[in-house]
Write an enzyme that holds these catalytic residues in place. Sequence first.
Site, PDB file in Angstrom:
ATOM      1  N   CYS A   4       0.862  -1.184   0.000  1.00  0.00           N
ATOM      2  CA  CYS A   4       0.000   0.000   0.000  1.00  0.00           C
ATOM      3  C   CYS A   4       0.900   1.236   0.000  1.00  0.00           C
ATOM      4  O   CYS A   4       1.723   1.415   0.906  1.00  0.00           O
ATOM      5  CB  CYS A   4      -0.917   0.007   1.219  1.00  0.00           C
ATOM      6  N   CYS A   7       0.509   3.352   3.177  1.00  0.00           N
ATOM      7  CA  CYS A   7       1.142   2.742   4.357  1.00  0.00           C
ATOM      8  C   CYS A   7       2.665   2.926   4.292  1.00  0.00           C
ATOM      9  O   CYS A   7       3.316   3.187   5.311  1.00  0.00           O
ATOM     10  CB  CYS A   7       0.788   1.264   4.464  1.00  0.00           C
ATOM     11  N   HIS A  46      -4.655   1.151   8.214  1.00  0.00           N
ATOM     12  CA  HIS A  46      -5.052   0.831   6.838  1.00  0.00           C
ATOM     13  C   HIS A  46      -6.473   0.280   6.788  1.00  0.00           C
ATOM     14  O   HIS A  46      -6.773  -0.725   7.444  1.00  0.00           O
ATOM     15  CB  HIS A  46      -4.097  -0.194   6.219  1.00  0.00           C
ATOM     16  N   GLY A  92     -13.489   7.067  -8.800  1.00  0.00           N
ATOM     17  CA  GLY A  92     -12.100   7.231  -9.242  1.00  0.00           C
ATOM     18  C   GLY A  92     -11.083   7.008  -8.153  1.00  0.00           C
ATOM     19  O   GLY A  92      -9.938   7.449  -8.275  1.00  0.00           O
ATOM     20  N   HIS A  99      -8.540   8.042   2.415  1.00  0.00           N
ATOM     21  CA  HIS A  99      -7.850   9.324   2.547  1.00  0.00           C
ATOM     22  C   HIS A  99      -8.805  10.439   2.182  1.00  0.00           C
ATOM     23  O   HIS A  99      -9.726  10.252   1.386  1.00  0.00           O
ATOM     24  CB  HIS A  99      -6.604   9.370   1.653  1.00  0.00           C
TER      25      HIS A  99
HETATM   26  P1  5GP Z   1      -7.665   8.869  -5.094  1.00  0.00           P
HETATM   27  O1  5GP Z   1      -7.856   8.963  -6.582  1.00  0.00           O
HETATM   28  O2  5GP Z   1      -7.406   7.459  -4.644  1.00  0.00           O
HETATM   29  O3  5GP Z   1      -8.732   9.557  -4.306  1.00  0.00           O
HETATM   30  O4  5GP Z   1      -6.379   9.734  -4.808  1.00  0.00           O
HETATM   31  C1  5GP Z   1      -5.097   9.232  -4.707  1.00  0.00           C
HETATM   32  C2  5GP Z   1      -4.193  10.435  -4.712  1.00  0.00           C
HETATM   33  O5  5GP Z   1      -2.921  10.011  -4.276  1.00  0.00           O
HETATM   34  C3  5GP Z   1      -4.035  11.100  -6.075  1.00  0.00           C
HETATM   35  O6  5GP Z   1      -4.450  12.453  -5.997  1.00  0.00           O
HETATM   36  C4  5GP Z   1      -2.544  10.954  -6.357  1.00  0.00           C
HETATM   37  O7  5GP Z   1      -2.004  12.094  -6.987  1.00  0.00           O
HETATM   38  C5  5GP Z   1      -1.946  10.736  -4.980  1.00  0.00           C
HETATM   39  N1  5GP Z   1      -0.747   9.921  -4.951  1.00  0.00           N
HETATM   40  C6  5GP Z   1      -0.551   8.733  -5.608  1.00  0.00           C
HETATM   41  N2  5GP Z   1       0.676   8.256  -5.336  1.00  0.00           N
HETATM   42  C7  5GP Z   1       1.260   9.144  -4.489  1.00  0.00           C
HETATM   43  C8  5GP Z   1       2.541   9.187  -3.867  1.00  0.00           C
HETATM   44  O8  5GP Z   1       3.386   8.305  -4.007  1.00  0.00           O
HETATM   45  N3  5GP Z   1       2.792  10.268  -3.058  1.00  0.00           N
HETATM   46  C9  5GP Z   1       1.867  11.248  -2.854  1.00  0.00           C
HETATM   47  N4  5GP Z   1       2.227  12.270  -2.048  1.00  0.00           N
HETATM   48  N5  5GP Z   1       0.657  11.242  -3.442  1.00  0.00           N
HETATM   49  C10 5GP Z   1       0.354  10.196  -4.246  1.00  0.00           C
HETATM   50 ZN    ZN Z   2      -2.489   1.437   3.542  1.00  0.00          ZN
END
Ligand code: 5GP
Ligand code: ZN
Length: 113
Positions: A4, A7, A46, A92, A99
């Site tokens: 993850c 995590c 998690h 999405g 989060h």
């Molecule tokens: P979701 O689409 O799941 O709501 O948002 C996931 C978010 O995590 C996205 O906005 C993406 O830019 C961010 N994200 C993905 N990988 C990483 C990472 O390795 N570091 C950080 N700081 N953000 C990440």
């Molecule tokens: Zn996690």
Amino acid sequence: MENCIFCKIITGQIPATKFYEDDDMVIISDIDPKAKYHYLLLLKEHFPTLEAMTAKQGEKLAVALKKLPELAEKLHLEGGYRLVINQGEDAGQTVPHLHVHILAGQKMGWQPA
Ligand code: 5GP
Ligand code: ZN
């Protein structure tokens, strides 16, 4: 949890800019910002979605959100901010570790998908 991304960020295996951290949560900057200021509030435990959240985890989420007014100046939230949870595939959600997106720094009209 193994494999993850969030995590791994929480445990320091993957680097991220951490703006706030306590026993239960961390606030990092999003790697691909969708607003002038774009943070992610991560609970340290998690679980993938609200369906999987226990009542205790729900309390921790509420306590985490209640910290935001205290952090407003540090996070540039004084002008207002938007909180977003992309909950599940149709919304999405790409990272299955619950989060909250915190988006700030611009006037944001309502933009349905
Ligand atoms: P979701 O689409 O799941 O709501 O948002 C996931 C978010 O995590 C996205 O906005 C993406 O830019 C961010 N994200 C993905 N990988 C990483 C990472 O390795 N570091 C950080 N700081 N953000 C990440
Ligand atoms: Zn996690």
